[in-house]
Design an enzyme around this catalytic site. Structure first.
Site, PDB file in Angstrom:
ATOM      1  N   PHE A 114      -7.597 -33.713 -38.765  1.00 31.19           N
ATOM      2  CA  PHE A 114      -7.770 -32.523 -37.910  1.00 31.19           C
ATOM      3  C   PHE A 114      -8.482 -31.378 -38.649  1.00 31.19           C
ATOM      4  O   PHE A 114      -8.121 -30.198 -38.493  1.00 31.19           O
ATOM      5  CB  PHE A 114      -6.397 -32.053 -37.360  1.00 31.19           C
ATOM      6  CG  PHE A 114      -5.491 -33.203 -37.033  1.00 31.19           C
ATOM      7  CD1 PHE A 114      -5.820 -34.088 -36.019  1.00 31.19           C
ATOM      8  CD2 PHE A 114      -4.335 -33.437 -37.759  1.00 31.19           C
ATOM      9  CE1 PHE A 114      -5.024 -35.184 -35.737  1.00 31.19           C
ATOM     10  CE2 PHE A 114      -3.526 -34.523 -37.489  1.00 31.19           C
ATOM     11  CZ  PHE A 114      -3.859 -35.408 -36.477  1.00 31.19           C
ATOM     12  N   CYS A 115      -9.456 -31.730 -39.464  1.00 34.39           N
ATOM     13  CA  CYS A 115     -10.226 -30.737 -40.234  1.00 34.39           C
ATOM     14  C   CYS A 115      -9.355 -29.956 -41.213  1.00 34.39           C
ATOM     15  O   CYS A 115      -9.690 -28.827 -41.577  1.00 34.39           O
ATOM     16  CB  CYS A 115     -10.962 -29.759 -39.319  1.00 34.39           C
ATOM     17  SG  CYS A 115     -12.233 -30.506 -38.326  1.00 34.39           S
ATOM     18  N   VAL A 116      -8.217 -30.539 -41.604  1.00 34.21           N
ATOM     19  CA  VAL A 116      -7.376 -29.867 -42.610  1.00 34.21           C
ATOM     20  C   VAL A 116      -7.278 -30.808 -43.820  1.00 34.21           C
ATOM     21  O   VAL A 116      -6.187 -31.119 -44.308  1.00 34.21           O
ATOM     22  CB  VAL A 116      -5.993 -29.487 -42.019  1.00 34.21           C
ATOM     23  CG1 VAL A 116      -5.219 -28.562 -42.958  1.00 34.21           C
ATOM     24  CG2 VAL A 116      -6.163 -28.783 -40.676  1.00 34.21           C
TER      25      VAL A 116
END
Ligand SMILES: Cc1ncc(COP(=O)(O)O)c(C=O)c1O
Length: 455
Positions: free
Chosen positions: A398-400
């Site tokens: 999740f783009c983390v």
């Protein structure tokens, strides 16, 4: 325990609400879509679609005040209002939505990432300044700061969050007191855990230590009411496309004095004011061969011909959410999440291979439910849910990336033997989701687990 009958937002029946969303009327193999990927981007109601097509059908002209003709006047009125004609522009609608003191504090951007970059690249950092983040930032609120660090202009530091996503205010105070923190930039609501920061306490502490605060509200604005004046936040970024609005539209809120650099004789204090990163047509009041004078904010930040259809439709999206009521949106998502959480924990909570990332209580996670599966062949569940029951969820990081690399060790995504698989899945709910959809998800997931001999 099953929740009592899910109340439909503001008494408007859920059927009527769902009927507003053309994409919910689609069918594939006799099955309707079940959209649980709302943290990425939401579905769009016909009121917003109509606002977009209206622009192109009725007055596809330039806004921003450069053209002065029939079509342009209508575009300008829809974005910046026309008091004489009693038209409230979308900029004012958005200002009211977050209780900004003036619509001049609302800058239209392409998305939340763009808004954060405007601050990162425009803030007058001094060498040695520290920018303080949490350890679970979306890449959009991490990479812009790392770039500045790599160039030697700032140092990036992090506040750790607990296993359950809780924010430690005392540790935060320690960080503020120990270094020259110039800016605190944090996700107001995490897109992994769904936890919302105690923003007011964070801002009060930061201001006491002379630091400014930017809140990345990409996952907050769609779900709960915000009041920038009460928070006293300096900058706030969010995405209109995550709140039933058009793609390619985001918002940067900045306190008036922080959007305008000090100019001789104008009297703004201008300290810590950001400089526009992009310059050109539409941002400039006057220019000679030697120099230029910028327009006032917000126009100085909106260079070139803009996404006028999107900016107008942003007002329609906010009006749509307001008509439902932010409190009801929040309540409904939490109810659905409560049901899902309870069922999932009841079924798999003690297995050792299923874990909710963040607090167990749904009330602390709003509409977000992220879980980890550590089982052989834990991959591919997203595709199976979609193929079997048209259920759309997300998997991955999740783009983390930074947080998951810390959690699992760098390189954990490299190919591994199936016995070492682990995978993270995320459901993100919105007010148009139903209990029935949640049940279909639970049943389909259970079938998949059974077929994989997980249970
Ligand atoms: C917390 C957070 N910040 C920033 C972003 C980036 O938003 P945008 O796509 O509008 O740039 C996202 C998107 O998922 C997000 O969840």
């Amino acid at each position: 325990m099953m929740p009592a009958m899910i109340i439909s937002p503001k008494g408007i029946s859920l059927d009527i609400i769902r009927n507003d969303f053309p994409s919910l009327r689609r069918m594939r193999d006799g099955k309707p879509p079940i959209y649980f990927d709302n943290a990425c981007t939401t579905l769009v109601p016909q009121q917003v679609i109509r606002a977009i097509t209206d622009y192109y059908e009725q007055h596809p002209a330039c806004g921003g005040g450069r053209s002065r003709h029939w079509f342009a006047e209508e575009v300008i009125a829809e974005i910046d209002g026309d008091a004489a004609a009693e038209i409230e522009g979308s900029r004012q609608i958005i200002a009211d939505f977050i209780n900004a003191g003036s619509e001049k504090e609302i800058v239209f951007t392409a998305n939340a990432s763009h808004a954060i970059n405007i601050v990162a690249l425009g803030f007058p950092f001094r060498r040695g300044d520290v920018v303080l983040l949490t350890d679970r930032e979306h890449n959009s609120n991490l990479v812009p700061w790392l770039r500045l660090q790599n160039k030697g202009s700032i140092r990036v530091d992090y506040c750790g969050t607990g296993e359950d996503g809780a924010f430690d205010l005392e540790a935060f105070r320690g960080k503020l007191e120990s270094g020259p923190v110039r800016l605190v930039s944090m996700a107001y609501t995490s897109n992994v855990t769904g936890c919302t920061l105690p923003a007011k306490a964070i801002i009060d502490l930061a201001h006491c230590c002379g630091a400014r605060v930017l809140l990345d509200a990409a996952q907050t604005a769609p779900h709960r009411a915000m009041d920038v004046q009460d928070l006293d936040v300096d900058f706030l970024a969010f995405s209109i496309h995550k709140m039933c609005g058009p793609r390619g539209v985001g918002i940067l809120y900045g306190k008036g004095a922080l959007l305008r650099q000090a100019e001789p004789g104008i009297g703004d204090d201008g300290e810590d004011a950001i400089e526009p990163v992009l310059l050109g047509g539409g941002a400039v009041h006057d220019a000679t061969y030697q120099g230029y004078r910028l327009l006032d904010p917000p126009e100085r930040f909106e260079v070139g011909v803009q996404n006028y259809a999107g900016q107008i439709a942003a007002g329609a999206a906010v009006n749509y959410l307001q008509a439902i009521g932010m409190d009801r949106i929040d309540k409904r998502e939490t109810e659905l999440n409560g049901f899902l959480t309870e069922e999932l924990l009841k079924r798999y909570g003690d297995t050792g291979w299923f874990r909710i990332i963040g607090p167990r209580e749904a009330a602390q996670r709003g509409g977000l439910l992220t879980f980890e599966i550590k089982r052989p062949n834990a991959v591919g569940i997203t595709e199976e849910l979609s193929a079997r029951s048209s259920i759309m969820i997300r998997d991955g990081v999740f783009c983390v990336h930074s947080y998951f690399n810390k959690l699992y060790g760098e390189g954990w995504t490299r190919p591994k033997p199936p016995s070492e698989h682990k995978m993270v899945y995320r459901l993100s709910l919105y007010f148009y989701n139903t209990l029935e959809e949640c049940r279909t998800f639970l049943d389909t997931l259970h079938d998949i687990f059974e077929e994989r001999s997980y249970i």
